[in-house]
Design a protein around this motif. Structure first.
Motif, PDB file in Angstrom:
ATOM      1  N   GLY A  21       1.186  -1.228  -0.076  1.00  0.00           N
ATOM      2  CA  GLY A  21      -0.344  -0.049   0.062  1.00  0.00           C
ATOM      3  C   GLY A  21       0.533   1.245   0.060  1.00  0.00           C
ATOM      4  N   ARG A  22       0.077   2.305   0.286  1.00  0.00           N
ATOM      5  CA  ARG A  22       0.736   3.632  -0.045  1.00  0.00           C
ATOM      6  C   ARG A  22       1.933   3.471   1.002  1.00  0.00           C
ATOM      7  NH1 ARG A  22       1.258   8.186  -2.842  1.00  0.00           N
ATOM      8  NH2 ARG A  22       0.921   9.999  -2.182  1.00  0.00           N
ATOM      9  N   ASP A  23       1.455   3.501   2.172  1.00  0.00           N
ATOM     10  CA  ASP A  23       2.294   3.910   3.384  1.00  0.00           C
ATOM     11  C   ASP A  23       3.598   2.585   3.637  1.00  0.00           C
ATOM     12  OD1 ASP A  23       0.646   5.165   4.722  1.00  0.00           O
ATOM     13  OD2 ASP A  23      -0.328   3.605   5.593  1.00  0.00           O
ATOM     14  N   ASP A  24       3.424   1.841   2.788  1.00  0.00           N
ATOM     15  CA  ASP A  24       5.329   0.777   2.090  1.00  0.00           C
ATOM     16  C   ASP A  24       6.137   1.089   1.172  1.00  0.00           C
ATOM     17  OD1 ASP A  24       3.523  -1.130   3.748  1.00  0.00           O
ATOM     18  OD2 ASP A  24       2.640  -1.702   2.348  1.00  0.00           O
ATOM     19  N   ASP A  25       7.218   0.492   1.956  1.00  0.00           N
ATOM     20  CA  ASP A  25       7.932   1.543   1.481  1.00  0.00           C
ATOM     21  C   ASP A  25       8.236  -0.290   0.667  1.00  0.00           C
ATOM     22  OD1 ASP A  25       9.529   4.464   1.451  1.00  0.00           O
ATOM     23  OD2 ASP A  25       9.262   3.575   3.554  1.00  0.00           O
ATOM     24  N   VAL A  26       9.146  -0.343  -0.466  1.00  0.00           N
ATOM     25  CA  VAL A  26       9.225  -1.303  -1.515  1.00  0.00           C
ATOM     26  C   VAL A  26      11.025  -0.876  -1.606  1.00  0.00           C
ATOM     27  CG1 VAL A  26       9.436  -2.941  -2.853  1.00  0.00           C
ATOM     28  CG2 VAL A  26       7.695  -2.550  -1.656  1.00  0.00           C
ATOM     29  N   VAL A  27      12.247  -1.849  -1.834  1.00  0.00           N
ATOM     30  CA  VAL A  27      13.271  -1.752  -2.298  1.00  0.00           C
ATOM     31  C   VAL A  27      13.309  -2.868  -3.824  1.00  0.00           C
ATOM     32  CG1 VAL A  27      15.988  -1.881  -1.936  1.00  0.00           C
ATOM     33  CG2 VAL A  27      14.706  -0.822  -0.617  1.00  0.00           C
ATOM     34  N   PHE A  28      13.568  -2.375  -5.156  1.00  0.00           N
ATOM     35  CA  PHE A  28      14.220  -3.611  -5.337  1.00  0.00           C
ATOM     36  C   PHE A  28      15.702  -3.608  -6.099  1.00  0.00           C
ATOM     37  CE2 PHE A  28      15.089  -4.630  -9.880  1.00  0.00           C
ATOM     38  CZ  PHE A  28      14.957  -5.392 -10.205  1.00  0.00           C
ATOM     39  N   VAL A  29      16.849  -4.500  -6.095  1.00  0.00           N
ATOM     40  CA  VAL A  29      17.849  -4.456  -6.087  1.00  0.00           C
ATOM     41  C   VAL A  29      18.746  -4.060  -7.560  1.00  0.00           C
ATOM     42  CG1 VAL A  29      19.762  -5.461  -4.799  1.00  0.00           C
ATOM     43  CG2 VAL A  29      17.695  -5.694  -3.694  1.00  0.00           C
ATOM     44  N   HIS A  30      18.768  -3.855  -7.590  1.00  0.00           N
ATOM     45  CA  HIS A  30      18.849  -3.217  -9.273  1.00  0.00           C
ATOM     46  C   HIS A  30      20.607  -3.776  -9.120  1.00  0.00           C
ATOM     47  CE1 HIS A  30      20.430  -2.713 -13.579  1.00  0.00           C
ATOM     48  NE2 HIS A  30      19.748  -0.893 -13.077  1.00  0.00           N
ATOM     49  N   THR A  31      20.592  -5.700  -9.668  1.00  0.00           N
ATOM     50  CA  THR A  31      21.901  -6.141 -10.045  1.00  0.00           C
ATOM     51  C   THR A  31      22.754  -6.150 -10.931  1.00  0.00           C
ATOM     52  OG1 THR A  31      20.477  -7.929 -10.309  1.00  0.00           O
ATOM     53  CG2 THR A  31      20.991  -8.321  -8.722  1.00  0.00           C
ATOM     54  N   GLY A  32      22.575  -5.019 -11.677  1.00  0.00           N
ATOM     55  CA  GLY A  32      23.105  -4.915 -12.772  1.00  0.00           C
ATOM     56  C   GLY A  32      23.130  -5.462 -14.480  1.00  0.00           C
ATOM     57  N   GLY A  33      23.720  -5.049 -15.687  1.00  0.00           N
ATOM     58  CA  GLY A  33      23.857  -6.659 -16.841  1.00  0.00           C
ATOM     59  C   GLY A  33      22.884  -5.573 -18.168  1.00  0.00           C
TER      60      GLY A  33
END
Length: 329
Positions: A311-323
């Motif tokens: 939801g809007r109150d959440d934080d989500v981290v995407f690990v950008h592993t390159g490529g």
């Protein structure tokens, strides 16, 4: 945890950047920029190679041997590590040698001085490729090179240790910017990055530095058939990492989440959602992602956001592993 031979290869810590809200009523998205680890064009493998090459150097190895798809990021970065450390590098690659000059990761690997061994084996036939790696390793050992042989993706417990360390780095950065991530999303194929993050989370919980009730989920977007079918055993690999850290086994099947919906037909076969995610990243933040790995992973993260998982109150981290070098193949 760090009382092990370690070669200084990565530029750390990597940045944590805010990517805004892909949906107005959705969570705040962050990118952990492990595409900026520096070594040979950057990517997640630099963290693994620090520990793997540290062991190789401590053993007196004179050559590194590893294996991957034709445009393997891991192989490209192993070649860069060898150049940095003065080691001969041999890369066992899927597919046939391309006509004309090499492109993408193969171009960079040759610039770093690696010797490329094209097998003609399909990129998704990892078992055959590993057999070829073992055969070449035996051949080089017979030549007295004392080769250090690294499996696909560097995804051993020792390599995955790099991502146990990375999880702690990430949690420290989140605290600095006031983010309390509900989830850390990562692309997974050979499983080492995924298992390392799980081990890092378990270690922080065990040490009392992270509350189990608020610890972020580690959600993997599977882009290879093996990991979507439970190979390797991510929980076991994570427990092996914890053993290297001097901590008891703590992971079970319930800790491992692999979303297989975004792989498409097979490993290294582009998908429409993956290509759309690559375009979104480029146009939103100038972030470069490849069509085999990071693009598919991001497509899974964006789809889960659209499905309303957070939801809007959440934080989500995407690990950008390159490529990104594969974009030029």
């Amino acid at each position: 945890m760090l009382d092990r031979p370690r070669s200084s290869l990565a530029t750390l810590p990597t940045p944590l950047e805010e990517a805004g809200r892909p949906l107005e009523d959705g969570p705040r998205l962050w990118l952990k920029r492990d595409d900026l680890t520096g070594l040979g064009g950057g990517g997640n493998k630099a963290r693994k190679l620090e520990f793997l090459c540290g062991e190789a150097m401590s053993l007196g190895s004179r050559a590194l041997v590893t294996v991957g798809a034709a445009q393997s990021n891991h192989c490209r970065m192993t070649a860069a590590a060898g150049a940095r450390l003065g080691l001969e590098v041999h890369l066992v690659l899927g597919g046939d040698a391309a006509e004309g000059s090499p492109t993408g990761n193969q171009l960079l690997a040759t610039m770093f001085g690696a010797q490329l061994h094209h097998t003609g084996v399909a990129e998704s036939h990892w078992g055959e490729l590993e057999v070829a790696r073992e055969s070449l390793t035996d051949e080089l050992a017979g030549q007295g090179l004392a080769p250090y042989s690294i499996p696909m993706g560097g995804s051993t417990a020792l390599g995955a240790l790099g991502y146990a360390v990375a999880f702690e780095e990430l949690m420290g950065q989140c605290a600095q910017v006031g983010a309390r991530p509900a989830a850390v999303v990562v692309t997974s194929s050979s499983g080492g990055t995924h298992a390392g993050l799980l081990a890092g989370r378990a270690a922080m919980v065990a040490d009392g530095r992270l509350d189990a009730s608020t610890a972020p989920d580690v959600v993997a977007v599977g882009v290879a058939r093996g990991v979507t079918m439970g190979l390797p055993d991510i929980a076991q690999l994570g427990d092996d990492v914890l053993a290297l850290m001097g901590r008891p086994a703590a992971l079970g099947p319930d800790d491992v989440e692999v979303d297989a919906r975004w792989m498409g037909d097979d490993y290294a076969v582009p998908t429409e959602p993956g290509d759309a995610a690559v375009a979104w990243a480029a146009r939103t933040g100038g972030w470069l992602m490849d069509r085999t790995y990071s693009g598919k992973g991001l497509s899974g993260a964006l789809a889960m956001i659209a499905e309303g998982r957070w939801g809007r109150d959440d934080d989500v981290v995407f690990v950008h592993t390159g490529g990104w070098p594969a974009l030029f193949a």
